[in-house]
Design a protein around this motif. Structure first.
Motif, mmCIF file in Angstrom:
data_model
loop_
_atom_site.group_PDB
_atom_site.id
_atom_site.type_symbol
_atom_site.label_atom_id
_atom_site.label_comp_id
_atom_site.label_asym_id
_atom_site.label_seq_id
_atom_site.Cartn_x
_atom_site.Cartn_y
_atom_site.Cartn_z
ATOM 1 N N TYR A 143 -31.070 12.189 -34.235
ATOM 2 C CA TYR A 143 -32.028 12.095 -33.132
ATOM 3 C C TYR A 143 -31.421 12.825 -31.932
ATOM 4 C CZ TYR A 143 -33.880 8.484 -36.138
ATOM 5 O OH TYR A 143 -34.388 7.811 -37.222
ATOM 6 N N ALA A 144 -32.162 13.804 -31.393
ATOM 7 C CA ALA A 144 -31.684 14.602 -30.261
ATOM 8 C C ALA A 144 -32.559 14.339 -29.042
ATOM 9 C CB ALA A 144 -31.708 16.089 -30.614
ATOM 10 N N PHE A 145 -31.916 14.270 -27.882
ATOM 11 C CA PHE A 145 -32.605 13.954 -26.637
ATOM 12 C C PHE A 145 -32.321 15.043 -25.612
ATOM 13 C CE2 PHE A 145 -31.560 10.113 -28.904
ATOM 14 C CZ PHE A 145 -32.775 9.447 -28.936
ATOM 15 N N LEU A 146 -33.386 15.660 -25.110
ATOM 16 C CA LEU A 146 -33.281 16.671 -24.066
ATOM 17 C C LEU A 146 -33.261 15.961 -22.727
ATOM 18 C CD1 LEU A 146 -33.293 19.708 -23.381
ATOM 19 C CD2 LEU A 146 -35.794 19.563 -23.312
ATOM 20 N N VAL A 147 -32.220 16.219 -21.933
ATOM 21 C CA VAL A 147 -32.032 15.525 -20.659
ATOM 22 C C VAL A 147 -31.701 16.528 -19.560
ATOM 23 C CG1 VAL A 147 -31.220 13.413 -21.824
ATOM 24 C CG2 VAL A 147 -29.549 15.096 -21.032
ATOM 25 N N SER A 148 -31.843 16.100 -18.312
ATOM 26 C CA SER A 148 -31.462 16.947 -17.179
ATOM 27 C C SER A 148 -29.938 16.972 -17.054
ATOM 28 C CB SER A 148 -32.070 16.402 -15.890
ATOM 29 O OG SER A 148 -31.428 15.180 -15.543
ATOM 30 N N GLU A 149 -29.441 17.882 -16.248
ATOM 31 C CA GLU A 149 -27.993 17.950 -15.997
ATOM 32 C C GLU A 149 -27.480 16.625 -15.405
ATOM 33 O OE1 GLU A 149 -25.664 20.222 -16.727
ATOM 34 O OE2 GLU A 149 -27.053 21.682 -17.589
ATOM 35 N N GLU A 150 -28.247 16.053 -14.478
ATOM 36 C CA GLU A 150 -27.835 14.794 -13.847
ATOM 37 C C GLU A 150 -27.821 13.659 -14.861
ATOM 38 O OE1 GLU A 150 -30.367 16.785 -12.663
ATOM 39 O OE2 GLU A 150 -29.132 17.738 -11.119
ATOM 40 N N GLU A 151 -28.844 13.601 -15.713
ATOM 41 C CA GLU A 151 -28.882 12.576 -16.758
ATOM 42 C C GLU A 151 -27.731 12.765 -17.745
ATOM 43 O OE1 GLU A 151 -33.679 11.737 -17.009
ATOM 44 O OE2 GLU A 151 -32.866 13.571 -17.878
ATOM 45 N N PHE A 152 -27.421 14.010 -18.057
ATOM 46 C CA PHE A 152 -26.310 14.285 -18.968
ATOM 47 C C PHE A 152 -25.017 13.718 -18.393
ATOM 48 C CE2 PHE A 152 -22.879 16.644 -20.882
ATOM 49 C CZ PHE A 152 -23.246 16.753 -22.214
ATOM 50 N N ASP A 153 -24.770 13.969 -17.101
ATOM 51 C CA ASP A 153 -23.560 13.440 -16.463
ATOM 52 C C ASP A 153 -23.487 11.924 -16.583
ATOM 53 O OD1 ASP A 153 -22.670 15.959 -15.663
ATOM 54 O OD2 ASP A 153 -23.626 15.814 -13.687
ATOM 55 N N ALA A 154 -24.601 11.239 -16.336
ATOM 56 C CA ALA A 154 -24.628 9.774 -16.401
ATOM 57 C C ALA A 154 -24.429 9.284 -17.839
ATOM 58 C CB ALA A 154 -25.945 9.250 -15.833
ATOM 59 N N ILE A 155 -25.067 9.935 -18.793
ATOM 60 C CA ILE A 155 -24.924 9.556 -20.204
ATOM 61 C C ILE A 155 -23.484 9.770 -20.654
ATOM 62 C CG2 ILE A 155 -25.551 10.247 -22.561
ATOM 63 C CD1 ILE A 155 -28.419 10.796 -21.362
ATOM 64 N N ALA A 171 -20.809 9.800 -18.837
ATOM 65 C CA ALA A 171 -19.970 8.783 -18.198
ATOM 66 C C ALA A 171 -20.084 7.440 -18.929
ATOM 67 C CB ALA A 171 -20.357 8.623 -16.724
ATOM 68 N N ARG A 172 -21.298 7.077 -19.361
ATOM 69 C CA ARG A 172 -21.475 5.813 -20.098
ATOM 70 C C ARG A 172 -20.789 5.880 -21.468
ATOM 71 N NH1 ARG A 172 -26.542 5.875 -17.200
ATOM 72 N NH2 ARG A 172 -27.621 6.991 -18.864
ATOM 73 N N LEU A 173 -20.872 7.019 -22.134
ATOM 74 C CA LEU A 173 -20.193 7.173 -23.424
ATOM 75 C C LEU A 173 -18.681 7.030 -23.272
ATOM 76 C CD1 LEU A 173 -22.263 10.160 -24.838
ATOM 77 C CD2 LEU A 173 -22.134 7.866 -25.851
ATOM 78 N N VAL A 174 -18.126 7.691 -22.271
ATOM 79 C CA VAL A 174 -16.681 7.619 -22.034
ATOM 80 C C VAL A 174 -16.280 6.190 -21.671
ATOM 81 C CG1 VAL A 174 -14.812 8.393 -20.510
ATOM 82 C CG2 VAL A 174 -16.427 10.066 -21.462
ATOM 83 N N ALA A 175 -17.025 5.552 -20.768
ATOM 84 C CA ALA A 175 -16.700 4.180 -20.351
ATOM 85 C C ALA A 175 -16.779 3.198 -21.516
ATOM 86 C CB ALA A 175 -17.632 3.738 -19.225
ATOM 87 N N ALA A 176 -17.730 3.413 -22.426
ATOM 88 C CA ALA A 176 -17.897 2.530 -23.585
ATOM 89 C C ALA A 176 -16.956 2.911 -24.728
ATOM 90 C CB ALA A 176 -19.346 2.558 -24.062
ATOM 91 N N ARG A 177 -16.176 3.971 -24.534
ATOM 92 C CA ARG A 177 -15.233 4.448 -25.531
ATOM 93 C C ARG A 177 -15.909 4.808 -26.852
ATOM 94 N NH1 ARG A 177 -10.542 4.989 -24.105
ATOM 95 N NH2 ARG A 177 -9.469 4.676 -26.071
ATOM 96 N N VAL A 178 -17.070 5.417 -26.730
ATOM 97 C CA VAL A 178 -17.804 5.909 -27.897
ATOM 98 C C VAL A 178 -17.258 7.297 -28.225
ATOM 99 C CG1 VAL A 178 -20.069 6.640 -28.752
ATOM 100 C CG2 VAL A 178 -19.872 4.605 -27.292
#
Length: 149
Positions: A69-81, A83-90
């Protein structure tokens, strides 16, 4: 009536995402993408994207083939996503084959990253659709993601 004269309005509406645990998978995807799961709809727990496409998570007790599943996001959304991936250690990677762990790709002049959901499905977020800039000097370039696992 000739086919050329027809005006079609076809939109993708929803898909079913099979998982061993709909709550865990739906909440994971919603949290990482900055969305909220909707109210339960029968056996499904929906997560709806900004363009109205719904991922209907359903619990099943069978072997589930891995989906993508692929999700097209804005640059700002990418930064937030990211950051959440890194914080969750995914664990993240720049490609679907895992050749570039802890990196993102710069294909088509945008940014993209791959990761897995709790059911093992391959998820991708990208800021530019494939093929939008086939001559970009960034095609094939990857960048390290600080703090990524």
């Amino acid at each position: 009536m000739p086919v050329e004269a027809l005006t079609l309005s076809v939109e993708f509406n929803h898909t079913i995402v099979l998982t061993p645990d709909r709550e865990r998978s739906a909440r994971f995807v919603a949290e990482i993408l900055g969305l909220e799961p909707g109210p339960s709809a029968g056996m499904f727990l929906p997560v709806t994207t900004a363009n109205g496409v719904t991922l209907d998570f359903g619990t099943v007790d069978i072997d589930i083939p891995v989906q993508h599943y692929a999700f097209l996001v804005s640059e700002e959304e990418f930064d937030a996503i990211l950051a959440r991936l890194v914080a969750a250690r995914v664990p993240v990677q720049a490609d679907p084959h895992g050749r570039y762990p802890r990196r993102l790709n710069r294909n088509d002049g945008g940014r993209g990253v791959y990761f897995r959901d709790p059911a093992g499905h391959g998820l991708e977020v990208l800021t530019r659709p494939y093929g939008t800039d086939p001559d970009s000097p960034l095609n094939g370039v990857t960048e390290e993601i600080p703090g990524a696992v």
